[in-house]
Design a protein around this motif. Structure first.
Motif, PDB file in Angstrom:
ATOM      1  N   LEU A  29      42.203  16.532  42.652  1.00 55.95           N
ATOM      2  CA  LEU A  29      42.018  17.354  41.454  1.00 55.95           C
ATOM      3  C   LEU A  29      40.614  17.946  41.396  1.00 55.95           C
ATOM      4  CD1 LEU A  29      43.958  15.299  38.765  1.00 55.95           C
ATOM      5  CD2 LEU A  29      44.704  17.336  40.007  1.00 55.95           C
ATOM      6  N   ASP A  30      39.608  17.180  41.817  1.00 54.16           N
ATOM      7  CA  ASP A  30      38.235  17.703  41.864  1.00 54.16           C
ATOM      8  C   ASP A  30      38.132  18.866  42.841  1.00 54.16           C
ATOM      9  OD1 ASP A  30      37.404  15.851  39.983  1.00 54.16           O
ATOM     10  OD2 ASP A  30      36.491  14.496  41.460  1.00 54.16           O
ATOM     11  N   ALA A  31      38.754  18.740  44.010  1.00 57.45           N
ATOM     12  CA  ALA A  31      38.716  19.816  45.011  1.00 57.45           C
ATOM     13  C   ALA A  31      39.433  21.065  44.503  1.00 57.45           C
ATOM     14  CB  ALA A  31      39.331  19.336  46.328  1.00 57.45           C
ATOM     15  N   LEU A  32      40.548  20.893  43.809  1.00 58.32           N
ATOM     16  CA  LEU A  32      41.267  22.048  43.253  1.00 58.32           C
ATOM     17  C   LEU A  32      40.455  22.732  42.157  1.00 58.32           C
ATOM     18  CD1 LEU A  32      44.899  20.640  43.046  1.00 58.32           C
ATOM     19  CD2 LEU A  32      44.052  22.399  44.622  1.00 58.32           C
ATOM     20  N   ALA A  33      39.665  21.958  41.420  1.00 58.22           N
ATOM     21  CA  ALA A  33      38.891  22.498  40.296  1.00 58.22           C
ATOM     22  C   ALA A  33      37.543  23.087  40.716  1.00 58.22           C
ATOM     23  CB  ALA A  33      38.663  21.399  39.255  1.00 58.22           C
ATOM     24  N   ALA A  34      37.187  22.972  41.978  1.00 59.41           N
ATOM     25  CA  ALA A  34      35.894  23.484  42.445  1.00 59.41           C
ATOM     26  C   ALA A  34      35.801  24.994  42.199  1.00 59.41           C
ATOM     27  CB  ALA A  34      35.713  23.184  43.930  1.00 59.41           C
ATOM     28  N   PRO A  35      34.606  25.486  41.877  1.00 66.88           N
ATOM     29  CA  PRO A  35      34.444  26.935  41.671  1.00 66.88           C
ATOM     30  C   PRO A  35      34.816  27.708  42.938  1.00 66.88           C
ATOM     31  CG  PRO A  35      32.488  25.734  40.961  1.00 66.88           C
ATOM     32  CD  PRO A  35      33.358  24.754  41.675  1.00 66.88           C
ATOM     33  N   PHE A  36      35.355  28.889  42.740  1.00 68.09           N
ATOM     34  CA  PHE A  36      35.662  29.757  43.869  1.00 68.09           C
ATOM     35  C   PHE A  36      34.382  30.426  44.350  1.00 68.09           C
ATOM     36  CE2 PHE A  36      39.865  29.139  42.267  1.00 68.09           C
ATOM     37  CZ  PHE A  36      40.675  29.235  43.392  1.00 68.09           C
ATOM     38  N   LYS A  37      34.345  30.787  45.626  1.00 68.27           N
ATOM     39  CA  LYS A  37      33.198  31.489  46.195  1.00 68.27           C
ATOM     40  C   LYS A  37      33.106  32.880  45.573  1.00 68.27           C
ATOM     41  CE  LYS A  37      33.886  29.156  50.566  1.00 68.27           C
ATOM     42  NZ  LYS A  37      34.479  29.314  51.883  1.00 68.27           N
ATOM     43  N   GLU A  38      31.898  33.391  45.524  1.00 69.66           N
ATOM     44  CA  GLU A  38      31.666  34.694  44.903  1.00 69.66           C
ATOM     45  C   GLU A  38      32.538  35.793  45.518  1.00 69.66           C
ATOM     46  OE1 GLU A  38      27.868  37.582  44.333  1.00 69.66           O
ATOM     47  OE2 GLU A  38      27.555  35.439  43.959  1.00 69.66           O
ATOM     48  N   ASP A  39      32.739  35.747  46.834  1.00 70.71           N
ATOM     49  CA  ASP A  39      33.539  36.798  47.472  1.00 70.71           C
ATOM     50  C   ASP A  39      35.042  36.640  47.235  1.00 70.71           C
ATOM     51  OD1 ASP A  39      33.960  34.612  49.148  1.00 70.71           O
ATOM     52  OD2 ASP A  39      33.587  35.721  50.991  1.00 70.71           O
ATOM     53  N   GLU A  40      35.470  35.532  46.606  1.00 70.67           N
ATOM     54  CA  GLU A  40      36.878  35.336  46.257  1.00 70.67           C
ATOM     55  C   GLU A  40      37.182  35.822  44.840  1.00 70.67           C
ATOM     56  OE1 GLU A  40      38.352  31.428  48.569  1.00 70.67           O
ATOM     57  OE2 GLU A  40      36.728  31.074  47.135  1.00 70.67           O
ATOM     58  N   ILE A  41      36.147  36.148  44.090  1.00 70.36           N
ATOM     59  CA  ILE A  41      36.321  36.598  42.710  1.00 70.36           C
ATOM     60  C   ILE A  41      36.349  38.115  42.684  1.00 70.36           C
ATOM     61  CG2 ILE A  41      35.327  36.609  40.389  1.00 70.36           C
ATOM     62  CD1 ILE A  41      34.044  33.882  41.134  1.00 70.36           C
ATOM     63  N   GLU A  42      37.376  38.648  42.032  1.00 71.24           N
ATOM     64  CA  GLU A  42      37.511  40.096  41.882  1.00 71.24           C
ATOM     65  C   GLU A  42      37.325  40.436  40.408  1.00 71.24           C
ATOM     66  OE1 GLU A  42      40.950  41.649  43.961  1.00 71.24           O
ATOM     67  OE2 GLU A  42      40.915  39.933  45.322  1.00 71.24           O
ATOM     68  N   TRP A  43      37.128  41.720  40.133  1.00 71.02           N
ATOM     69  CA  TRP A  43      36.851  42.173  38.763  1.00 71.02           C
ATOM     70  C   TRP A  43      37.767  43.331  38.410  1.00 71.02           C
ATOM     71  CZ3 TRP A  43      33.299  39.440  35.988  1.00 71.02           C
ATOM     72  CH2 TRP A  43      32.494  38.571  36.713  1.00 71.02           C
ATOM     73  N   ARG A  44      38.144  43.406  37.143  1.00 75.14           N
ATOM     74  CA  ARG A  44      38.915  44.567  36.687  1.00 75.14           C
ATOM     75  C   ARG A  44      38.508  44.923  35.271  1.00 75.14           C
ATOM     76  NH1 ARG A  44      44.552  41.583  35.839  1.00 75.14           N
ATOM     77  NH2 ARG A  44      44.152  40.864  33.742  1.00 75.14           N
ATOM     78  N   ALA A  45      38.565  46.201  34.993  1.00 73.23           N
ATOM     79  CA  ALA A  45      38.263  46.682  33.647  1.00 73.23           C
ATOM     80  C   ALA A  45      39.478  46.428  32.774  1.00 73.23           C
ATOM     81  CB  ALA A  45      37.927  48.167  33.681  1.00 73.23           C
ATOM     82  N   GLN A  46      39.265  45.802  31.630  1.00 67.93           N
ATOM     83  CA  GLN A  46      40.363  45.447  30.730  1.00 67.93           C
ATOM     84  C   GLN A  46      40.463  46.419  29.563  1.00 67.93           C
ATOM     85  OE1 GLN A  46      42.680  43.117  30.986  1.00 67.93           O
ATOM     86  NE2 GLN A  46      43.578  43.448  28.989  1.00 67.93           N
ATOM     87  N   THR A  47      39.349  46.685  28.909  1.00 69.52           N
ATOM     88  CA  THR A  47      39.349  47.493  27.691  1.00 69.52           C
ATOM     89  C   THR A  47      38.158  48.444  27.718  1.00 69.52           C
ATOM     90  OG1 THR A  47      40.244  45.589  26.495  1.00 69.52           O
ATOM     91  CG2 THR A  47      39.383  47.384  25.164  1.00 69.52           C
TER      92      THR A  47
END
Length: 87
Positions: free
Chosen positions: A9-27
């Motif tokens: 569970l700790d390994a699953l909860a680890a933060p994702f690497k910066e290059d795995e995070i994507e961004w989108r405009a919502q509003t």
């Protein structure tokens, strides 16, 4: 829960690497002066994490549901911890 279960569970909860995070405009405001931008991870990033931590000890199932009269799908993810499937 065993030490093994907690470490999974700790390994699953680890933060994702910066290059795995994507961004989108919502509003956007009407004049486009302000934008709400949301971070998210792709389904592939989530599956890669599950594969990395659990190997073959996870599965997904999809079920058709109706939401406000519209067809939709619900995904359930199950992981095996201490020989027990948890959804």
């Amino acid at each position: 829960m065993s030490v093994v279960g907690k470490s999974i569970l700790d390994a699953l909860a680890a933060p994702f690497k910066e290059d795995e995070i994507e961004w989108r405009a919502q509003t956007f405001t009407k004049d486009c002066q302000k934008v709400l931008v949301l971070p998210y991870i792709s389904a592939r990033a989530a599956m890669n994490r599950l594969d990395e931590v659990l190997g073959l000890n996870w599965k997904d199932e999809y079920h058709e549901i109706i939401v406000n009269g519209q067809q939709a799908f619900q995904c359930s993810i199950s992981i095996k911890i201490d020989n027990e499937w948890i959804t």
